[in-house]
Write an enzyme that holds these catalytic residues in place. Structure first.
Site, PDB file in Angstrom:
ATOM      1  CB  ALA A  48      16.135 -44.667  -6.330  1.00 37.53           C
ATOM      2  NE  ARG A  99      15.532 -28.256  -4.433  1.00 37.45           N
ATOM      3  CZ  ARG A  99      16.601 -28.807  -4.977  1.00 37.45           C
ATOM      4  NH1 ARG A  99      17.576 -28.050  -5.437  1.00 37.45           N
ATOM      5  NH2 ARG A  99      16.701 -30.116  -5.056  1.00 37.45           N
ATOM      6  CD  GLU A 157      -1.128  -2.268   2.241  1.00 32.30           C
ATOM      7  OE1 GLU A 157       0.035  -2.609   1.940  1.00 32.30           O
ATOM      8  OE2 GLU A 157      -1.780  -2.826   3.142  1.00 32.30           O
TER       9      GLU A 157
END
Ligand code: AOF
Ligand code: ZN
Length: 366
Positions: free
Chosen positions: A157, A179, A47
């Site tokens: 994996a 991130r 503002e």
């Protein structure tokens, strides 16, 4: 208000722990005469910046603000005083400020000054933009996003731990955006031992203005290796451990050699740190949003505890087979389907050659 939200969004990667806020001022004829957005904690609020641009032309006009003007003396003086002094005819606010130091006081002051004030225009959009800030004040914990990169059979994996690179470069670049908006990036010691990630933001597309997410490592037993990247650079790291873990780190000289902060947490009967307590502590440290980039156990414990607000899965068009590592290991196997965590797809899109699925929990009605 839509324009004010767009301006607010410019601060998405840099304002934490403060909210991203935008403001648009119109003169009595409806012309835009001032715009502002909050850039960083400690710097002027939206503002004040917009009023600096409009220089009085907003008198008798309309002010649009994405968050109720603050009424407290924080790092900067109360915006509501500046807004009231500017004497617009009407102030439109997207949402009330959940910060208890404000919490309706800003809107009240405007009303008491005889200025028309409306709350709620595009309120859901404003709340979504500041979901972490809202969560910290309303739930006492950060917003939690769990990020995964997996094959279409949900494997992350190979059995030997090798996981670079299952998803493509575009997906990895997209993770940088997750991130960059996070106050903290959280991982487990298993991931540190296996992948030794840096967990830093290194993408100029997301302007953090020097702010960086705190890296948080769950390490109940104090297994942090001396050469871990998260503890050998200038970026901040917090290690969450148990009393026994801290003693172990001390005995191995890890504490004195490396760069990290240590926080002790209680452990459960299995020697595990409780995610809920960790999140409370992170909220006390003013963390708004937490990104979990961990292995299957930590991710599974967050899901089982009902602490996940969003899952982002980058699904690579490949199959790794049943000997590869799963996405989630739940602390207790499910005994019936009724016990399963339920999510809905909030967004689905291609990111490079991978599919990105964004999931939100289905609220329980029982
Ligand atoms: C607004 N406009 O642009 C922002 C607001 O320490 P300070 O002075 O920066 O105050 C931070 C608090 O002010 C923050 O927790 C939130 O309640 C409010 N943020 N308010 O009117 C803004 N960023
Ligand atoms: Zn303010």
């Amino acid at each position: 208000m839509s324009r004010a939200l767009q301006l607010a969004g410019r601060g998405l990667f840099s304002t934490a722990p403060n909210p991203a806020v935008g403001c648009v001022l119109l003169d009595p004829a409806g012309q835009v005469v001032g715009e502002g957005w909050h850039r960083r904690a400690g710097e002027p609020h939206a503002e004040v910046l917009a009023l600096g641009e409009s220089r009085g032309r907003e008198r008798g006009g309309t002010a649009y603000v994405t968050l109720e003007p603050c009424a407290h003396h924080g790092r900067t003086p109360p915006c509501v005083d500046a807004v009231v002094a500017a004497a617009p005819k009407r102030v439109v606010v997207a949402m009330q400020d959940p910060n208890p130091r404000v919490a309706g006081a800003g809107v009240r002051r405007i009303r008491e000054a005889g200025i028309g004030v409306e709350v709620g225009l595009l309120g859901a959009e404003a709340a979504e933009l500041n979901r972490g800030f809202v969560s910290r004040f309303t739930r006492g914990r950060p917003w939690v996003t769990v990020k995964l990169g997996s094959s279409i059979d949900g494997r992350t994996a190979l059995a030997d731990g090798s996981s670079k690179w299952i998803t493509g470069p575009a997906a990895r670049a997209d993770v940088q955006r997750l991130r960059a908006r996070a106050s903290a990036v959280l991982t487990g010691i298993g991931t540190v031992l296996a992948d030794d990630p840096a967990l830093t933001v290194r993408d100029a597309r997301f302007e953090t203005h020097g702010r960086e997410p705190l890296r948080v490592v769950f390490d109940a037993r104090g297994q942090l290796p001396p050469r871990a990247r998260v503890a050998n650079d200038e970026h901040p790291t917090l290690l969450l451990t148990s009393k026994a873990g801290a003693a172990h780190l001390q005995a191995h000289g890890i504490r004195s050699q490396l760069q990290f902060e240590l926080e002790l947490l209680p452990v459960d009967a299995h020697g595990r740190l409780a995610p809920a307590i960790a999140l409370e502590r992170l909220a006390e440290r003013d963390c708004n949003e937490v990104l979990v980039e961990s292995g299957p156990r930590l991710a599974g414990s967050f899901v089982a505890a009902g602490l996940v607000d969003e899952i982002v899965v980058y699904l690579a068009p490949t199959v790794l087979g049943d000997t590869a590592r799963p996405s989630f290991v739940l602390p207790q196997p499910l005994r019936s389907l009724e016990q399963r965590s339920r999510f809905r797809y909030a967004d689905v899109r291609m990111v490079g050659s991978d599919l990105r699925l964004t999931l939100r929990p289905v609220e329980d009605h029982c």
